[in-house]
Design an enzyme around this catalytic site. Sequence first.
Site, PDB file in Angstrom:
ATOM      1  CG  ASP A  34      -2.041   0.963   1.167  1.00  0.00           C
ATOM      2  OD1 ASP A  34      -1.768   2.165   0.983  1.00  0.00           O
ATOM      3  OD2 ASP A  34      -3.208   0.553   1.299  1.00  0.00           O
ATOM      4  CB  ILE A  35       1.366   4.163  -2.291  1.00  0.00           C
ATOM      5  CG1 ILE A  35      -0.054   4.323  -2.793  1.00  0.00           C
ATOM      6  CG2 ILE A  35       2.277   3.528  -3.318  1.00  0.00           C
ATOM      7  CD1 ILE A  35      -0.181   5.439  -3.823  1.00  0.00           C
ATOM      8  CG  ASN A  67     -12.620  -0.660   4.399  1.00  0.00           C
ATOM      9  OD1 ASN A  67     -12.915  -1.196   5.466  1.00  0.00           O
ATOM     10  ND2 ASN A  67     -11.525   0.066   4.244  1.00  0.00           N
ATOM     11  CG  HIS A 121     -13.941   3.941   6.746  1.00  0.00           C
ATOM     12  ND1 HIS A 121     -13.737   5.278   7.001  1.00  0.00           N
ATOM     13  CD2 HIS A 121     -14.658   3.458   7.783  1.00  0.00           C
ATOM     14  CE1 HIS A 121     -14.295   5.585   8.154  1.00  0.00           C
ATOM     15  NE2 HIS A 121     -14.872   4.511   8.654  1.00  0.00           N
ATOM     16  CD  GLN A 122     -15.164  -0.369  -1.941  1.00  0.00           C
ATOM     17  OE1 GLN A 122     -16.368  -0.414  -1.684  1.00  0.00           O
ATOM     18  NE2 GLN A 122     -14.598  -1.144  -2.839  1.00  0.00           N
ATOM     19  CD  GLU A 123     -11.833   7.071   0.512  1.00  0.00           C
ATOM     20  OE1 GLU A 123     -12.026   7.722  -0.532  1.00  0.00           O
ATOM     21  OE2 GLU A 123     -12.439   7.290   1.581  1.00  0.00           O
ATOM     22  CG  HIS A 140      -8.898  -2.860  -1.774  1.00  0.00           C
ATOM     23  ND1 HIS A 140      -9.900  -2.211  -2.459  1.00  0.00           N
ATOM     24  CD2 HIS A 140      -8.659  -2.101  -0.674  1.00  0.00           C
ATOM     25  CE1 HIS A 140     -10.244  -1.117  -1.812  1.00  0.00           C
ATOM     26  NE2 HIS A 140      -9.510  -1.026  -0.706  1.00  0.00           N
ATOM     27  CG  PHE A 141      -9.108  -9.248   0.913  1.00  0.00           C
ATOM     28  CD1 PHE A 141     -10.104  -9.539   1.839  1.00  0.00           C
ATOM     29  CD2 PHE A 141      -9.298  -9.621  -0.407  1.00  0.00           C
ATOM     30  CE1 PHE A 141     -11.267 -10.197   1.446  1.00  0.00           C
ATOM     31  CE2 PHE A 141     -10.453 -10.276  -0.805  1.00  0.00           C
ATOM     32  CZ  PHE A 141     -11.437 -10.565   0.125  1.00  0.00           C
ATOM     33  CG  HIS A 142      -6.693  -2.683   3.621  1.00  0.00           C
ATOM     34  ND1 HIS A 142      -5.968  -1.556   3.330  1.00  0.00           N
ATOM     35  CD2 HIS A 142      -7.946  -2.450   3.153  1.00  0.00           C
ATOM     36  CE1 HIS A 142      -6.756  -0.662   2.720  1.00  0.00           C
ATOM     37  NE2 HIS A 142      -7.966  -1.186   2.610  1.00  0.00           N
TER      38      HIS A 142
END
Length: 145
Positions: free
Chosen positions: A37-38, A89, A95-97, A102-104
């Site tokens: 993640d950046i 999310n 909180h999904q941007e 995607h899984f964090h």
Amino acid sequence: MASVARSLTTCIFCKIVKGEIPSFKLVETDLSYSFLDIGPLSRGHALIIPKDHAAKLHELPNEYLADAMPIAKKIAAAQGLENYNILQNNGRIAHQEVDHVHFHVIPKPSASDDEGLVVGWPAKPADKEDLKALQQELASKLSKL
Ligand code: AMP
Ligand code: ZN
């Protein structure tokens, strides 16, 4: 059987899968792609994405879901993580941007609120009658899905 992968020309994560924009790749399978993640919450914060464009979890074919969690385990193992969160999310107010599933994998190196995931958890005592009614309604619906 694998479904035909969809991709959107405008989606930043579809572009990462196709190599059209750079990423710090970790591992890749036929169905998934993972990278750092950046905007990490902690060092080692990684993302696992399906190679199929679906905005939300319930829109994604099951084979992609089955492929993603073993990669999360590997990313945790590679970092020797004992404390970490897996987060996914769905929807803006959740909180999904980025509208590509995607899984964090978020390391939690210390109890500090300065690194890793900080979670609000507004738990309240449940009404037992409400739980019972909800359980019956959901169990019935789930048995038909
Ligand atoms: P979410 O809020 O669950 O939608 O998380 C989106 C995540 O994607 C955030 O943690 C961002 O830092 C991350 N992100 C956005 N663009 C990129 C990118 N080009 N490379 C890596 N991570 C990204
Ligand atoms: Zn996409």
